[in-house]
Design a protein around this motif. Structure first.
Motif, PDB file in Angstrom:
ATOM      1  N   ALA A   1      -9.313   0.400   9.292  1.00  0.00           N
ATOM      2  CA  ALA A   1      -8.299  -0.152   8.392  1.00  0.00           C
ATOM      3  C   ALA A   1      -7.975  -1.600   8.734  1.00  0.00           C
ATOM      4  O   ALA A   1      -6.821  -2.006   8.708  1.00  0.00           O
ATOM      5  CB  ALA A   1      -7.027   0.707   8.411  1.00  0.00           C
ATOM      6  N   LEU A   2      -8.983  -2.371   9.065  1.00  0.00           N
ATOM      7  CA  LEU A   2      -8.742  -3.806   9.275  1.00  0.00           C
ATOM      8  C   LEU A   2      -8.360  -4.406   7.934  1.00  0.00           C
ATOM      9  O   LEU A   2      -8.822  -3.950   6.893  1.00  0.00           O
ATOM     10  CB  LEU A   2     -10.017  -4.468   9.810  1.00  0.00           C
ATOM     11  CG  LEU A   2     -10.405  -4.089  11.232  1.00  0.00           C
ATOM     12  CD1 LEU A   2     -11.762  -4.693  11.586  1.00  0.00           C
ATOM     13  CD2 LEU A   2      -9.355  -4.541  12.226  1.00  0.00           C
ATOM     14  N   PHE A   3      -7.504  -5.434   7.982  1.00  0.00           N
ATOM     15  CA  PHE A   3      -7.115  -6.079   6.729  1.00  0.00           C
ATOM     16  C   PHE A   3      -8.285  -6.921   6.248  1.00  0.00           C
ATOM     17  O   PHE A   3      -8.622  -7.932   6.846  1.00  0.00           O
ATOM     18  CB  PHE A   3      -5.864  -6.930   6.945  1.00  0.00           C
ATOM     19  CG  PHE A   3      -4.722  -6.157   7.554  1.00  0.00           C
ATOM     20  CD1 PHE A   3      -4.303  -4.969   6.974  1.00  0.00           C
ATOM     21  CD2 PHE A   3      -4.103  -6.594   8.705  1.00  0.00           C
ATOM     22  CE1 PHE A   3      -3.257  -4.248   7.526  1.00  0.00           C
ATOM     23  CE2 PHE A   3      -3.060  -5.877   9.264  1.00  0.00           C
ATOM     24  CZ  PHE A   3      -2.646  -4.699   8.671  1.00  0.00           C
TER      25      PHE A   3
ATOM     26  N   PHE B   1      -1.212  -9.944  13.257  1.00  0.00           N
ATOM     27  CA  PHE B   1      -0.320  -9.336  12.259  1.00  0.00           C
ATOM     28  C   PHE B   1       0.909  -8.663  12.880  1.00  0.00           C
ATOM     29  O   PHE B   1       2.042  -8.952  12.508  1.00  0.00           O
ATOM     30  CB  PHE B   1      -1.098  -8.332  11.406  1.00  0.00           C
ATOM     31  CG  PHE B   1      -0.313  -7.807  10.233  1.00  0.00           C
ATOM     32  CD1 PHE B   1      -0.315  -8.474   9.030  1.00  0.00           C
ATOM     33  CD2 PHE B   1       0.445  -6.644  10.340  1.00  0.00           C
ATOM     34  CE1 PHE B   1       0.406  -8.008   7.946  1.00  0.00           C
ATOM     35  CE2 PHE B   1       1.174  -6.172   9.267  1.00  0.00           C
ATOM     36  CZ  PHE B   1       1.158  -6.856   8.066  1.00  0.00           C
ATOM     37  N   GLY B   2       0.650  -7.769  13.834  1.00  0.00           N
ATOM     38  CA  GLY B   2       1.752  -7.019  14.435  1.00  0.00           C
ATOM     39  C   GLY B   2       2.753  -7.918  15.139  1.00  0.00           C
ATOM     40  O   GLY B   2       3.960  -7.650  15.146  1.00  0.00           O
TER      41      GLY B   2
ATOM     42  N   PHE C   1      -7.076   3.163  13.572  1.00  0.00           N
ATOM     43  CA  PHE C   1      -7.389   4.093  12.489  1.00  0.00           C
ATOM     44  C   PHE C   1      -8.871   4.462  12.491  1.00  0.00           C
ATOM     45  O   PHE C   1      -9.707   3.721  12.994  1.00  0.00           O
ATOM     46  CB  PHE C   1      -7.017   3.476  11.148  1.00  0.00           C
ATOM     47  CG  PHE C   1      -5.535   3.473  10.910  1.00  0.00           C
ATOM     48  CD1 PHE C   1      -4.949   4.431  10.124  1.00  0.00           C
ATOM     49  CD2 PHE C   1      -4.727   2.516  11.502  1.00  0.00           C
ATOM     50  CE1 PHE C   1      -3.581   4.439   9.919  1.00  0.00           C
ATOM     51  CE2 PHE C   1      -3.361   2.515  11.307  1.00  0.00           C
ATOM     52  CZ  PHE C   1      -2.793   3.490  10.509  1.00  0.00           C
TER      53      PHE C   1
ATOM     54  N   PHE D   1      -1.989   2.051  17.148  1.00  0.00           N
ATOM     55  CA  PHE D   1      -2.796   3.049  16.445  1.00  0.00           C
ATOM     56  C   PHE D   1      -4.095   2.419  15.972  1.00  0.00           C
ATOM     57  O   PHE D   1      -4.091   1.399  15.296  1.00  0.00           O
ATOM     58  CB  PHE D   1      -2.005   3.568  15.235  1.00  0.00           C
ATOM     59  CG  PHE D   1      -2.490   4.892  14.711  1.00  0.00           C
ATOM     60  CD1 PHE D   1      -1.836   6.066  15.046  1.00  0.00           C
ATOM     61  CD2 PHE D   1      -3.596   4.963  13.873  1.00  0.00           C
ATOM     62  CE1 PHE D   1      -2.278   7.287  14.556  1.00  0.00           C
ATOM     63  CE2 PHE D   1      -4.041   6.181  13.388  1.00  0.00           C
ATOM     64  CZ  PHE D   1      -3.385   7.348  13.736  1.00  0.00           C
TER      65      PHE D   1
ATOM     66  N   ARG E   1      -6.144  -5.351  17.783  1.00  0.00           N
ATOM     67  CA  ARG E   1      -4.995  -5.407  16.882  1.00  0.00           C
ATOM     68  C   ARG E   1      -3.931  -4.396  17.309  1.00  0.00           C
ATOM     69  O   ARG E   1      -2.742  -4.681  17.298  1.00  0.00           O
ATOM     70  CB  ARG E   1      -5.442  -5.133  15.449  1.00  0.00           C
ATOM     71  CG  ARG E   1      -4.316  -5.265  14.452  1.00  0.00           C
ATOM     72  CD  ARG E   1      -4.771  -5.029  13.043  1.00  0.00           C
ATOM     73  NE  ARG E   1      -5.077  -3.632  12.810  1.00  0.00           N
ATOM     74  CZ  ARG E   1      -5.389  -3.122  11.621  1.00  0.00           C
ATOM     75  NH1 ARG E   1      -5.472  -3.907  10.569  1.00  0.00           N
ATOM     76  NH2 ARG E   1      -5.647  -1.846  11.488  1.00  0.00           N
TER      77      ARG E   1
END
Lengths: 359, 276
Positions: free
Chosen positions: A91-93, A104-105, A87, A85, A152
């Motif tokens: 919505a990057l950290f 991350f995932g 966003f 997904f 990502r």
């Protein structure tokens, strides 16, 4: 492949979703084949993002079935649906580097360290962001951010990629480049993708297939060309392509009325504007109009002509003889899209048929 | 008129006004505390601050402070999370109630707890049966301290969490991260500095709390006397040396906290600047 054994990668059957009293999705049915790039097109509040979130498992529908690769996934958590997904605002950290964002995932899925490292570098190469792994999201340009968000989402190897307004946060010039980039990327990766957009140009340019949504319902699904030339609902006819509403199409010559309470929609490409005497082919069937405005559009001129009390838009080439404001011109309308209740009927100029018979 | 370029009378009058205010109300009293504490010589000062009861009072103050910080940190994070990440009825009410301790006079807060947990309360028989003593005991002091420092941490975190939105958490959840991982990796870095700043404010306030604690403590020397209560006790007993010596300890702690606060503000501002 015949229709019977055609297997859809993603299927939504009768999906309904309500937020309080607001019906965000109403009996939504979607079928998407593997490897397609599909646009969910609609105005804001039309329920397109809701559908995307339902597919991703971020929302659950009140009723209806979601099938991915033939399996019912209503009760499968979003992270196990094989879905990536992207966003809307990415919505990057913010407090993680590009590397950690992409990893991350994979870390959440407890992949081995070596594998993660290889995968992240592979993706950095793919998105052309090598050397940026130590940067933080705020140190990237808008385009780079979008590509990192893309990487990502792709890192855990999803079979289905969902993108929520992927170009909304990018300025106009880079947006065009990114569209082409994304299309190429998705085509090369052969990953089934759905993106949400409110921009019809974006949908037409990027997608193989467009799903037009309005008030939580699907209006029409088809290729950009189909939607453009065969709109099935008044909403689609007006939403896709430029259009002018014409209330009194019955007054135009060679168009029979389809009923008193019908109106019509006219596209600029259905209208030809000729200087007096310039027109040879349609001399007999053209009608006289007065030029109200001439607007330079770069590759062509938009001519606004008043005829039968309505102002129509037609195009003329840059190299055609100049028409002036106030000039009397010949106007030929090829076709109206007639709105008959909830249907759209294509109404062709009847003189075209006669002429073709004569020839 | 460009107000920043005005170098005339107004600017200097204001600067002088502010400075003299600070000198009269802050610097002078602080100097006076130190001077009075040391008036009978350093040995007397040292004896005062190493007095058995003084040390016990200081330790109790620190104990109450640590408890208040821990409890309010946990509560503050929960409250801030609830108020910023969810939509529900009664959200405004909760938000307002959190601020209540700041508006209620500490004495009243103390009395409320005396009424709630004291002998005349309907809860008292239960507490008594299990041997739990709250009033005139350490739990009461901690309770009072927690109450008056209630909003400090949550109020610092709420704006930080609200500004961040829920996108990043949602993205992490979509990738399969559990709540704990999401908090540790995504949410915590956002609120780290706000949280530490809240902890500092909470500590400062907890350390100096007098009113509510005074009502609940019972002034048992060596048992339920915190440093502020101990200072008052000495002062009322005309032991000025002892009172000011103990005060200087409290002042020292405040200065440490002030320094910590300045350092945090600087570090926090720097990091937020980089990651925004």
């Amino acid at each position: 492949m015949s229709m019977e054994n055609k297997r859809y990668y993603l299927e939504l059957r009768g999906v309904n979703k309500k937020y309080g009293n607001f019906q965000a999705s109403r009996n939504v049915n979607i079928q998407i084949e593997k490897g397609r790039l599909v646009a969910l097109l609609g105005a804001s509040g039309s329920g397109k993002t809701t559908i995307l979130r339902i597919i991703a498992g971020l929302e659950s529908p009140e009723s209806g079935e979601i099938l991915i690769d033939g399996k019912l996934v209503n009760n499968t958590p979003g992270s196990e649906r094989g879905v990536g997904f992207v966003f809307q605002s990415y919505a990057l950290f913010r407090y993680m580097t590009v590397y950690d964002n992409i990893a991350f995932g994979l870390r959440v899925k407890k992949k081995p360290r070596n594998y993660i490292d290889d995968r992240v570098h592979e993706l950095l190469k793919l998105i052309d962001c090598e050397g940026l792994e130590k940067r933080y999201p705020n140190q990237l340009s808008g385009g780079q951010r979008q590509r990192v968000a893309f990487a990502r989402a792709l890192a855990p190897n999803p079979q289905l990629l969902l993108l929520d307004e992927p170009f909304a946060a990018i300025d106009a010039k880079i947006r065009l480049e990114l569209r082409a980039w994304l299309r190429e990327m998705i085509t090369n990766l052969q990953i089934t993708s759905i993106f949400v957009t409110h921009d019809q140009d974006e949908a037409i340019e990027v997608a193989d297939e467009i799903i037009v949504m309005n008030h939580g319902e699907i209006e029409q699904t088809g290729s950009p060309r189909e939607l453009y030339s065969h709109p099935q609902t008044p909403f689609v006819a007006q939403f896709i392509g430029a259009s002018t509403p014409v209330e009194n199409y019955q007054r135009f010559r060679f168009f029979q009325s389809l009923g008193d309470d019908t109106t019509a929609i006219l596209r600029p490409e259905f209208v030809s504007v000729f200087k007096k005497g310039e027109n040879k082919k349609y001399t007999e069937s053209a009608e006289e109009g007065v030029v109200e405005d001439v607007i330079f559009r770069g590759s062509n001129l938009e001519i606004r002509v008043r005829i039968h009390g309505v102002v129509l838009s037609g195009n003329r080439g840059i190299n055609d003889p100049v028409v002036e404001i106030g000039e009397k011109v010949d106007v030929f309308v090829y076709r109206f899209l007639v709105v008959d209740g909830k249907k759209i009927v294509r109404l062709d100029n009847s003189s075209l048929r006669e002429e073709s018979i004569i020839i | 008129m460009d107000i920043r370029k005005n170098s005339g009378v107004v600017k200097w009058t204001l600067i002088v006004l502010c400075s003299s205010f600070l000198v009269v109300f802050l610097i002078l009293p602080l100097i006076y505390i130190v001077v009075t504490a040391l008036r009978s010589g350093f040995q007397a000062y040292w004896n005062s601050i190493t007095d058995e009861y003084a040390i016990k009072a200081a330790l109790l103050t620190i104990e109450a402070m640590v408890c208040a910080v821990v409890i309010n940190t946990i509560f503050g994070i929960c409250a801030a999370w609830t108020l910023t990440k969810y939509q529900f009825r009664g959200k405004k009410t909760i938000s307002t109630l959190i601020d209540l301790p700041v508006t209620v006079s500490p004495i009243i807060a103390g009395l409320i707890f005396v009424l709630t947990f004291g002998r005349q309360s309907f809860l008292f028989p239960f507490l008594d049966r299990f041997g739990i003593q709250i009033i005139f005991a350490v739990p009461g002091i901690i309770l009072a301290t927690v109450f008056v420092t209630f909003p400090f941490i949550s109020r610092e975190i709420i704006p930080a969490l609200a500004a961040q939105g829920t996108d990043e958490e949602e993205a992490a959840a979509q990738m399969g991260a559990n709540m704990f991982t999401i908090f540790r990796k995504v949410t915590y870095p956002h609120i780290k500095w706000a949280l530490l700043y809240g902890v500092v404010l909470c500590s400062a306030r907890a350390m100096g709390e007098f009113g509510a604690v005074s009502v609940l403590s019972g002034h048992l020397r060596g048992k339920t006397n915190t440093l502020p209560l101990y200072i008052e006790l000495l002062y009322q007993g005309y032991d000025f040396n002892g009172a000011f010596a103990a005060s200087s300890v409290l002042v020292l702690l405040s200065v440490v906290i002030l320094a910590l606060r300045m350092w945090l503000e600087k570090r926090g501002a720097k990091e937020i600047d980089v990651r925004k």
